[in-house]
Motif scaffolding. Structure first.
Motif, PDB file in Angstrom:
ATOM      1  N   TYR A 297       9.544  -2.994   6.436  1.00 44.84           N
ATOM      2  CA  TYR A 297       9.123  -2.008   5.430  1.00 44.84           C
ATOM      3  C   TYR A 297       8.178  -2.633   4.392  1.00 44.84           C
ATOM      4  CZ  TYR A 297      13.376   0.268   7.228  1.00 44.84           C
ATOM      5  OH  TYR A 297      14.354   0.803   8.041  1.00 44.84           O
ATOM      6  N   CYS A 298       8.119  -3.955   4.392  1.00 42.72           N
ATOM      7  CA  CYS A 298       7.366  -4.684   3.358  1.00 42.72           C
ATOM      8  C   CYS A 298       5.886  -4.306   3.384  1.00 42.72           C
ATOM      9  CB  CYS A 298       7.526  -6.192   3.607  1.00 42.72           C
ATOM     10  SG  CYS A 298       6.504  -7.209   2.553  1.00 42.72           S
ATOM     11  N   ILE A 299       5.314  -4.063   2.203  1.00 40.79           N
ATOM     12  CA  ILE A 299       3.883  -3.742   2.129  1.00 40.79           C
ATOM     13  C   ILE A 299       3.085  -4.926   1.564  1.00 40.79           C
ATOM     14  CG2 ILE A 299       4.205  -1.244   2.005  1.00 40.79           C
ATOM     15  CD1 ILE A 299       3.769  -1.487  -1.075  1.00 40.79           C
ATOM     16  N   ARG A 300       3.729  -6.091   1.519  1.00 43.12           N
ATOM     17  CA  ARG A 300       3.070  -7.341   1.110  1.00 43.12           C
ATOM     18  C   ARG A 300       2.410  -7.247  -0.262  1.00 43.12           C
ATOM     19  NH1 ARG A 300       1.790  -8.593   6.678  1.00 43.12           N
ATOM     20  NH2 ARG A 300       3.861  -8.971   7.492  1.00 43.12           N
ATOM     21  N   CYS A 301       3.127  -6.653  -1.203  1.00 42.90           N
ATOM     22  CA  CYS A 301       2.552  -6.516  -2.542  1.00 42.90           C
ATOM     23  C   CYS A 301       2.731  -7.786  -3.363  1.00 42.90           C
ATOM     24  CB  CYS A 301       3.204  -5.339  -3.257  1.00 42.90           C
ATOM     25  SG  CYS A 301       4.927  -5.649  -3.692  1.00 42.90           S
ATOM     26  N   SER A 302       3.726  -8.593  -3.004  1.00 42.47           N
ATOM     27  CA  SER A 302       4.013  -9.871  -3.684  1.00 42.47           C
ATOM     28  C   SER A 302       4.736  -9.716  -5.019  1.00 42.47           C
ATOM     29  CB  SER A 302       2.750 -10.710  -3.910  1.00 42.47           C
ATOM     30  OG  SER A 302       2.242 -11.132  -2.679  1.00 42.47           O
ATOM     31  N   ALA A 303       5.207  -8.519  -5.345  1.00 42.73           N
ATOM     32  CA  ALA A 303       5.984  -8.384  -6.589  1.00 42.73           C
ATOM     33  C   ALA A 303       7.190  -9.313  -6.554  1.00 42.73           C
ATOM     34  CB  ALA A 303       6.443  -6.940  -6.768  1.00 42.73           C
ATOM     35  N   CYS A 304       7.786  -9.468  -5.364  1.00 45.50           N
ATOM     36  CA  CYS A 304       8.991 -10.305  -5.260  1.00 45.50           C
ATOM     37  C   CYS A 304       8.653 -11.788  -5.430  1.00 45.50           C
ATOM     38  CB  CYS A 304       9.706 -10.054  -3.935  1.00 45.50           C
ATOM     39  SG  CYS A 304       8.722 -10.385  -2.475  1.00 45.50           S
ATOM     40  N   LEU A 305       7.401 -12.147  -5.184  1.00 42.09           N
ATOM     41  CA  LEU A 305       7.006 -13.544  -5.398  1.00 42.09           C
ATOM     42  C   LEU A 305       6.805 -13.786  -6.897  1.00 42.09           C
ATOM     43  CD1 LEU A 305       6.358 -13.020  -2.347  1.00 42.09           C
ATOM     44  CD2 LEU A 305       4.347 -14.443  -2.626  1.00 42.09           C
TER      45      LEU A 305
ATOM     46  N   GLY B  38      10.461 -14.946  -1.230  1.00 45.53           N
ATOM     47  CA  GLY B  38      11.768 -14.489  -0.780  1.00 45.53           C
ATOM     48  C   GLY B  38      11.712 -13.707   0.513  1.00 45.53           C
ATOM     49  N   ILE B  39      10.688 -12.884   0.679  1.00 42.96           N
ATOM     50  CA  ILE B  39      10.586 -12.067   1.888  1.00 42.96           C
ATOM     51  C   ILE B  39       9.998 -12.895   3.048  1.00 42.96           C
ATOM     52  CG2 ILE B  39       8.266 -11.171   1.333  1.00 42.96           C
ATOM     53  CD1 ILE B  39      11.148  -9.194   3.003  1.00 42.96           C
ATOM     54  N   GLY B  40       9.366 -14.008   2.715  1.00 41.57           N
ATOM     55  CA  GLY B  40       8.646 -14.795   3.720  1.00 41.57           C
ATOM     56  C   GLY B  40       9.544 -15.366   4.802  1.00 41.57           C
TER      57      GLY B  40
ATOM     58  N   GLN C 185      12.285  -4.788  -8.284  1.00 40.72           N
ATOM     59  CA  GLN C 185      10.812  -4.796  -8.372  1.00 40.72           C
ATOM     60  C   GLN C 185      10.158  -4.414  -7.045  1.00 40.72           C
ATOM     61  OE1 GLN C 185      10.736  -5.404 -11.437  1.00 40.72           O
ATOM     62  NE2 GLN C 185      12.551  -6.704 -11.674  1.00 40.72           N
ATOM     63  N   CYS C 186      10.914  -4.404  -5.983  1.00 42.24           N
ATOM     64  CA  CYS C 186      10.311  -4.141  -4.669  1.00 42.24           C
ATOM     65  C   CYS C 186      10.016  -2.647  -4.525  1.00 42.24           C
ATOM     66  CB  CYS C 186      11.260  -4.599  -3.561  1.00 42.24           C
ATOM     67  SG  CYS C 186      10.629  -4.161  -1.929  1.00 42.24           S
ATOM     68  N   PRO C 187       8.762  -2.292  -4.272  1.00 45.15           N
ATOM     69  CA  PRO C 187       8.416  -0.868  -4.223  1.00 45.15           C
ATOM     70  C   PRO C 187       9.019  -0.129  -3.032  1.00 45.15           C
ATOM     71  CG  PRO C 187       6.519  -2.217  -3.641  1.00 45.15           C
ATOM     72  CD  PRO C 187       7.586  -3.162  -4.099  1.00 45.15           C
ATOM     73  N   VAL C 188       9.544  -0.879  -2.056  1.00 45.93           N
ATOM     74  CA  VAL C 188      10.192  -0.192  -0.926  1.00 45.93           C
ATOM     75  C   VAL C 188      11.679  -0.574  -0.846  1.00 45.93           C
ATOM     76  CG1 VAL C 188       8.207   0.339   0.518  1.00 45.93           C
ATOM     77  CG2 VAL C 188       9.165  -1.950   0.582  1.00 45.93           C
ATOM     78  N   ARG C 189      12.190  -1.073  -1.956  1.00 42.24           N
ATOM     79  CA  ARG C 189      13.628  -1.280  -2.145  1.00 42.24           C
ATOM     80  C   ARG C 189      14.268  -2.170  -1.070  1.00 42.24           C
ATOM     81  NH1 ARG C 189      14.903   1.899  -6.323  1.00 42.24           N
ATOM     82  NH2 ARG C 189      13.969   3.936  -6.588  1.00 42.24           N
ATOM     83  N   ILE C 190      13.624  -3.283  -0.780  1.00 38.81           N
ATOM     84  CA  ILE C 190      14.228  -4.227   0.175  1.00 38.81           C
ATOM     85  C   ILE C 190      15.174  -5.159  -0.590  1.00 38.81           C
ATOM     86  CG2 ILE C 190      13.758  -6.077   1.846  1.00 38.81           C
ATOM     87  CD1 ILE C 190      11.027  -4.813   2.331  1.00 38.81           C
ATOM     88  N   ASP C 191      16.362  -5.342  -0.044  1.00 40.38           N
ATOM     89  CA  ASP C 191      17.333  -6.247  -0.667  1.00 40.38           C
ATOM     90  C   ASP C 191      17.044  -7.666  -0.140  1.00 40.38           C
ATOM     91  OD1 ASP C 191      19.502  -7.608  -1.657  1.00 40.38           O
ATOM     92  OD2 ASP C 191      20.955  -6.040  -1.186  1.00 40.38           O
ATOM     93  N   ILE C 192      16.088  -8.300  -0.769  1.00 37.80           N
ATOM     94  CA  ILE C 192      15.566  -9.582  -0.269  1.00 37.80           C
ATOM     95  C   ILE C 192      16.642 -10.681  -0.244  1.00 37.80           C
ATOM     96  CG2 ILE C 192      13.819 -11.370  -0.719  1.00 37.80           C
ATOM     97  CD1 ILE C 192      12.273  -8.810  -2.006  1.00 37.80           C
ATOM     98  N   PRO C 193      17.458 -10.838  -1.313  1.00 33.02           N
ATOM     99  CA  PRO C 193      18.474 -11.895  -1.215  1.00 33.02           C
ATOM    100  C   PRO C 193      19.449 -11.680  -0.060  1.00 33.02           C
ATOM    101  CG  PRO C 193      18.691 -10.645  -3.281  1.00 33.02           C
ATOM    102  CD  PRO C 193      17.394 -10.245  -2.665  1.00 33.02           C
TER     103      PRO C 193
HETATM  104  S1  SF4 Z   1       8.237  -6.743  -3.282  1.00 32.79           S
HETATM  105 FE1  SF4 Z   1       8.933  -5.749  -1.402  1.00 32.79          FE
HETATM  106  S2  SF4 Z   1       7.087  -4.859  -0.520  1.00 32.79           S
HETATM  107 FE2  SF4 Z   1       6.412  -6.319  -2.058  1.00 32.79          FE
HETATM  108  S3  SF4 Z   1       6.094  -8.229  -0.887  1.00 32.79           S
HETATM  109 FE3  SF4 Z   1       8.167  -8.288  -1.673  1.00 32.79          FE
HETATM  110  S4  SF4 Z   1       9.425  -7.438  -0.045  1.00 32.79           S
HETATM  111 FE4  SF4 Z   1       7.327  -6.880   0.388  1.00 32.79          FE
END
Ligand code: SF4
Ligand code: SF4
Length: 758
Positions: free
Chosen positions: A332-340, A362-364, A392-400
């Motif tokens: 679902y990730c749109i590679r926005c990098s907010a999580c970085l 984190g998503i990497g 902060q994830c715009p598509v609500r991924i639970d990265i941890p």
């Molecule tokens: S914040 Fe969510 S959508 Fe954006 S890069 Fe991280 S995982 Fe992907």
């Protein structure tokens, strides 16, 4: 002006890109802390601040995130049908469509197309998928020159480095280092001392490449199956030139970029720039339905040619990810990098340490594991589970949660030894988790350590100060010898509470009141904070009970010991259920345990009703006190007069990362300020200690480097207005602040308790 050495480290980023070797991660941490950290911090923290401002301006931000998530969920669920529809759309538009099962298939197809057109020079827009499939080396091996046209990618191509960030691949470079790089690699006397001069220099080179190129390669942010349209978001205009100037355009993207319709682009056009760089709209948003009509002019030295378009979609492990019960979320990730940008560890070392050969942050880890090998995701160990990225994830991924699962899989790939099994059975690991390294089992079972430590507190505390004992702890359990270990108390919170009960307490007015969860960390680590919280709640009239102290699963989950965490979560839910049935709310002192009840038990328990009840009825103590005081119209300034505090009334307060994710920190600040305390707050996302993370020998330097921002904020606050009492809500934040500032740190409840004068 003095020119910096090109690379002041003995290591290059490419040497440590693949983290399947443990040593590579250690070397990458050293390199990034030595060379890159200042630039990464500056750039990520700027993006992060801007993002907070940008998303606050979006009126229906939460609804927009829900829409974006729903679009992606639906698209991934219907992917096979969408791919068939997309192929028909691309062909109907006059383009060609190729679905590549592997990276090699994709490279072969692209090379064939370029060779058929006798392409010598290809100009390329930024595409992380092309990094994943190693497209550049494949083309260069066949004699085709690839010119990266994005400024950051151009810098990295000159430096021969992999990206360290999805959106800003060269954000680890300071302006001075770019000057040094260009001076070293190009024979030029031009002044290159400002951003403008550097950009102009690169632009002159790139303009010639655009004119000379025979083909252009781009990625795609999204692709619409109903029309074959591409959405391309950029800030430099180079992608627009790449898609329009050369006669052949090849778009490459992972299959997860396909959405049903062009109308689905709308939410992402707003969410993507706001989440990525904090812009309301990116400078260039192109929506194309290639092949585009021929340009009305022909570049010098070129002949007029018909336009040709190829869409190359890449699977390369994505179909397996789609079937994976956990990793499918990453699609679902749109590679926005907010999580970085919001991640304190990433802000300190960037993607050359907190990243693999292609994907960062984190998503990497999920992407490296999904499109490559599991052990390439080793860098996901740098995810402390602080949870700051989740909202902060715009598509609500639970990265941890993804990273905890990766950790579990990496743990399970370890060899078992009898000593591990024995240690696991003594400390409480689930049978499935007993092959896990001793270090992880040690941190995962802090409850057992705490229980034994408090029973023999005097001996344990004396032993913990012996250098020989610390050496053994470092060698066997990976506990860094430089970290001061918190002393075990003579009495646990449970014991102190029951002693006070026996002495008699004032009758409360608010019933059925609350049960305080005697979390492991407070019970065995800082019972005085627990007692202070009890007294504050009683002061506002709440009836307070205390639960038994049993493990909650937090420590086990953070080590990837999910089966152990599941067992502990079930026991915890069974223990708390009768209190809920009796109408009591649950109050939790340690914010990481509060976050378990609020967010993480949904992954560990099966009973939806219990999950919902625990999440809805659990509170942080000062949040509970503030809510009661506000609802009951209590005079907080009279109840907790700051002027009466024996510690002082000028505070520096650091809220815990998970407390903020639980939206349970602002109430503490309100309560303290209303009581009359003068409170300066920290703005760092995480203190760097993050539970057991900062104790680990492998990550001590990183933990302290992350903490440096917090320590600097304390110093700044004191420089601006004199000394302040240090106050923090999390037990690990206490340890980190004490380590960095060398002073006692209090819990906010202790500050309020100090005003009671009982
Ligand atoms: S914040 Fe969510 S959508 Fe954006 S890069 Fe991280 S995982 Fe992907
Ligand atoms: S949970 Fe924290 S440490 Fe992990 S990726 Fe998210 S922000 Fe980073």
């Amino acid at each position: 002006m003095a020119v910096l050495p090109l690379n002041p480290s003995d290591i290059t980023p490419r040497q440590v890109a693949n983290k399947s070797r443990k040593q590579a991660l250690a070397e990458a941490l050293r390199m990034t802390l030595d060379v890159q950290s200042a630039a990464i911090r500056h750039n990520t923290q700027t993006f992060n601040r801007n993002r907070y401002t940008a998303v606050a301006r979006i009126a229906d931000y939460d609804a927009m995130k829900d829409r974006a998530r729903a679009i992606k969920e639906k698209a991934i669920a219907n992917l096979p049908a969408l791919l068939r529809q997309l192929e028909a759309s691309v062909v109907a538009n006059g383009g060609r469509f190729f679905l590549a099962k592997t990276a090699a298939d994709a490279n072969r197809y692209i090379l064939d197309v370029l060779q058929q057109h006798r392409v010598k020079l290809v100009v390329k827009g930024k595409s992380i998928t092309s990094e994943e499939i190693r497209l550049n080396p494949a083309l260069e091996a066949a004699g085709i020159t690839v010119a990266e046209s994005d400024l950051a990618e151009f810098i990295l191509q000159v430096a021969d480095e992999q990206p360290s960030h999805n959106v800003a691949p060269a954000l680890h470079y300071s302006r001075e280092r770019i000057t040094a790089l260009f001076k070293c690699k190009f024979d030029t006397d031009l002044p290159l001392d400002t951003g403008e001069e550097l950009t102009r220099f690169a632009r002159e080179i790139l303009r010639q490449k655009f004119i000379a190129a025979d083909a252009g390669i781009t990625g795609a942010n999204l692709i619409a199956a109903d029309s074959g349209s591409l959405m391309l978001v950029e800030s430099e205009g180079n992608i627009r030139m790449t898609t329009t100037l050369p006669p052949v355009h090849i778009a490459i993207a992972g299959v997860e970029k396909v959405v049903p319709s062009r109308s689905d682009f709308q939410s992402f056009i707003e969410l993507l720039p706001a989440s990525a760089t904090g812009q309301q709209l990116t400078s260039y948003v192109s929506i194309l339905r290639p092949p585009l009509p021929a340009l009305p002019f022909v570049a010098p030295g070129k002949t007029e040619q018909p336009r040709e378009f190829h869409m190359v979609l890449i699977d390369n492990g994505r179909s397996a990810m789609r079937e994976d019960p956990v990793l499918h979320e990453a699609l679902y990730c749109i590679r926005c990098s907010a999580c970085l940008n919001v991640c304190a560890n990433f802000e300190t070392v960037g993607g050359h340490a907190f990243g693999g050969e292609t994907y960062s942050g984190g998503i990497g880890g999920s992407w490296e594991a999904g499109t490559g090998k599991l052990m390439n995701a080793r860098f996901s160990e740098l995810c402390t589970g602080c949870s700051r990225c989740v909202p902060q994830c715009p598509v609500r991924i639970d990265i941890p949660w993804l990273n905890q699962n990766l950790r579990q899989r990496m743990n399970q790939a370890q060899e078992n030894f009898p000593v591990k099994s024995l240690f696991g059975s003594l400390t409480g690991s689930a049978p499935q988790d007993r092959a896990v390294p001793l270090q992880k089992q040690f941190f995962a079972n802090y409850h057992s350590v705490g229980k034994w430590g408090t029973q023999f507190a005097s001996l344990a505390n004396r032993s913990a100060r012996l250098p020989m004992a610390r050496d053994v702890m470092e060698k066997i359990f990976g506990v860094d010898h430089r970290r001061e270990l918190p002393a075990f108390p003579a009495k646990t919170w449970e014991q102190l509470f029951h002693r006070e009960q026996q002495r008699g307490v004032k009758a409360s007015t608010i019933k059925p009141g609350v049960v305080m969860l005697a979390d492991t960390f407070t019970n065995y680590g800082s019972p005085q904070r627990g007692m202070a919280a009890v007294r504050v709640l009683r002061a506002v009239g709440i009836d307070v009970d205390l639960s038994r102290s049993i493990p909650d699963g937090r420590a086990a989950m953070s080590q990837g010991m999910i089966d152990t965490a599941r067992l502990q979560a079930r026991d915890m839910a069974n223990m708390l259920r009768p209190y809920l049935d009796a109408g009591k709310k649950i109050v939790v002192v340690e914010p990481s345990v509060l976050a378990m009840l609020r967010f993480d038990f949904k992954h560990l328990l099966d009973d939806e009703a219990v999950i919902t009840a625990l999440a809805a009825n659990s509170f942080e103590p000062l949040q509970a006190a503030w809510d009661i005081a506000s609802e009951g119209g209590l005079d907080v300034a009279k109840l907790f007069p700051a002027a009466r505090s024996r510690y002082g009334s000028r505070l520096f307060y650091h809220a815990h990362c998970q407390q903020r994710t639980c939206n349970a920190s602002s109430q503490t600040i309100e309560l303290l300020r209303t009581a009359g305390f003068d409170v300066v707050t920290s703005s760092v996302e995480c203190c760097g200690m993050a539970g057991s993370f900062g104790y680990k020998h492998d990550y001590y330097e990183l933990s302290m480097a992350v903490g440096a921002d917090l320590f600097a904020q304390v110093r700044q606050a004191e420089q601006d207005g004199g000394p302040r009492i240090l106050v923090a809500s999390g037990v690990s934040c206490h340890e980190q602040l004490m380590a960095g500032m060398g002073r006692t740190v209090f819990h906010p409840a202790e500050m309020l308790e100090s005003t009671l004068g009982w």
